[in-house]
Design an enzyme around this catalytic site. Sequence first.
Site, mmCIF file in Angstrom:
data_model
loop_
_atom_site.group_PDB
_atom_site.id
_atom_site.type_symbol
_atom_site.label_atom_id
_atom_site.label_comp_id
_atom_site.label_asym_id
_atom_site.label_seq_id
_atom_site.Cartn_x
_atom_site.Cartn_y
_atom_site.Cartn_z
ATOM 1 N N MET A 155 7.658 40.077 28.812
ATOM 2 C CA MET A 155 7.440 40.948 27.654
ATOM 3 C C MET A 155 8.227 40.386 26.472
ATOM 4 O O MET A 155 7.706 39.564 25.745
ATOM 5 C CB MET A 155 7.883 42.357 28.007
ATOM 6 C CG MET A 155 7.193 43.406 27.179
ATOM 7 S SD MET A 155 7.656 45.016 27.788
ATOM 8 C CE MET A 155 6.544 46.049 26.899
ATOM 9 N N CYS A 156 9.466 40.752 26.305
ATOM 10 C CA CYS A 156 10.358 40.298 25.243
ATOM 11 C C CYS A 156 10.111 41.022 23.921
ATOM 12 O O CYS A 156 8.998 41.420 23.611
ATOM 13 C CB CYS A 156 10.288 38.798 24.962
ATOM 14 S SG CYS A 156 10.669 37.777 26.387
ATOM 15 N N GLY A 157 11.196 41.193 23.181
ATOM 16 C CA GLY A 157 11.099 41.745 21.835
ATOM 17 C C GLY A 157 11.669 40.738 20.869
ATOM 18 O O GLY A 157 12.664 40.068 21.180
#
Lengths: 291, 229
Positions: free
Chosen positions: A1-3
């Site tokens: 995912m990661c932001g």
Amino acid sequence: MCGIVGLFLKDSSLEPELGTLLAGMLEVMTDRGPDSAGFAVYGDAEPGRVKLTVRGKDLDAVGDALGHDVKVTWRDTHAVLSVPEAQEDMVRGWLARERPDLVVTGAGQRIELYKEVGLPAEVTSRFGLRGMAGTHGIGHTRMATESAVTTNGAHPFSTGKDQCLVHNGSLSNHHSLRRMLEPQGIPIATENDSEVAAGYLTWKMQGGATLAQALEASLDDLDGFFTFVVGTEDGFAVLRDPISCKPAVMAETDRYVAFGSEYRALVGLPGIEDAKVFEPEPAVVYAWVRD
Amino acid sequence: MPTVDLAQSTRRELNGALHALQKQDEGSSWRVENPAGQHALACGLDAPVTVEIAGHAGYYCAGMNQQATVIVEGNTGVGVAENMMSGFVHVKGDASQSAGATAHGGLLVIEGNASARCGISMKGVDIVVKGSIGPMSAFMAQAGRLVVLGDAGDALGDSIYEARIYVRGAVKSLGADCVEKDMREEHRAELRELLDAAGIGADVGVDEFRRYGSARQLYNFHVDNAAAY
């Protein structure tokens, strides 16, 4: 995912608040990446000196060993070495020879780059991001997919002076790109696919491309899913892959350009209510350069 | 009008209160302050009520909606009104990707633009976008109508089944098995109805639109079509 997040200031009166604003953005993105976090901030340059951000243990001893010409600022597991330009090679040589356990995470006139394993709020607080000033910065909260949860796998990645990149996505052809880049002298230290993307842009910019041109070229050469936010000494850019696999939202006002994986990351910014909020188009390079 | 301030209350409290509404609450109108881009606002409603969201919403806003009217006074994130069954969702700003995805019924009106994959796998919903839509919109769309006043991005209607698409502006490219079709009287009539329902006046005429739909060549696998899948 990661932001991923990024903030590029147009209004210099916001510069003392850069770190506070970026920390707020990064912490909101914890849901997208609780494994580790990192950020790069472009602060003041000191004429005639370069900054090396190094990470590792027993950093206290580094300052003593390098002598008075090297000014050291310690921040938790990292230290920023302010080195006279003429001594950069000597300091790098000393680090490689005497302290191979240390990692240089970023280098340049203005960049400082910090990353650690842990919740984003812990990471920003350990390094005192809220106290940092600067013109622009980028950050990343990681949910690992392609490599292990280690500090080495955390973003941003810096493969050239005052350059850094954060990435949400995964690249499919990073092994072949790595084989192409390494003989060109592009240093790629980790097994991480995102570092290869950073290295690719460094390679293109070494060849004379602007940041925007380097990103344009990456559309032909990188295979995979990506939203990139990239910083250089005076620039800031965003690019999404042609099918816009990973989320992105931007806000622009007279005072700043901001990027977030989700709009939530932007709600704490001043004047966001009246900002132009838009979703960057797939395969379109968005780039800003400081005056 | 009941007001829920999301700076004070949690999203679960809001959705819980909205889920408790019944048929006898018909006409009740709710206002949600400080949405701050939070996800899953006003999801899973099943009552003839109105919910106004005073700002930008995050992902899946008004997802699975039945009966309710949800008005967003800002932009929405990914998947607004995804899997809507009935009711009305009105986005005053732009919508992010996959607006109206897999929705079976109801009407979704977007005042601004919708990005990639608008109406992906739509199954009966009507979607009216007053701006433009992004690439891969109406991908595998099965039923319903998609009306676009602006332009459409690449690969419109790729692998489309029986949904009907009306576009007033330029279509960058059509996806596999999507073709332009004649506008017959029945199509003019249904398009006018949709424009009226979206509050679009007579200054936008149905003859400004082109109709797109399925060439019906990919319904059953045929080896000669292998490259088109």
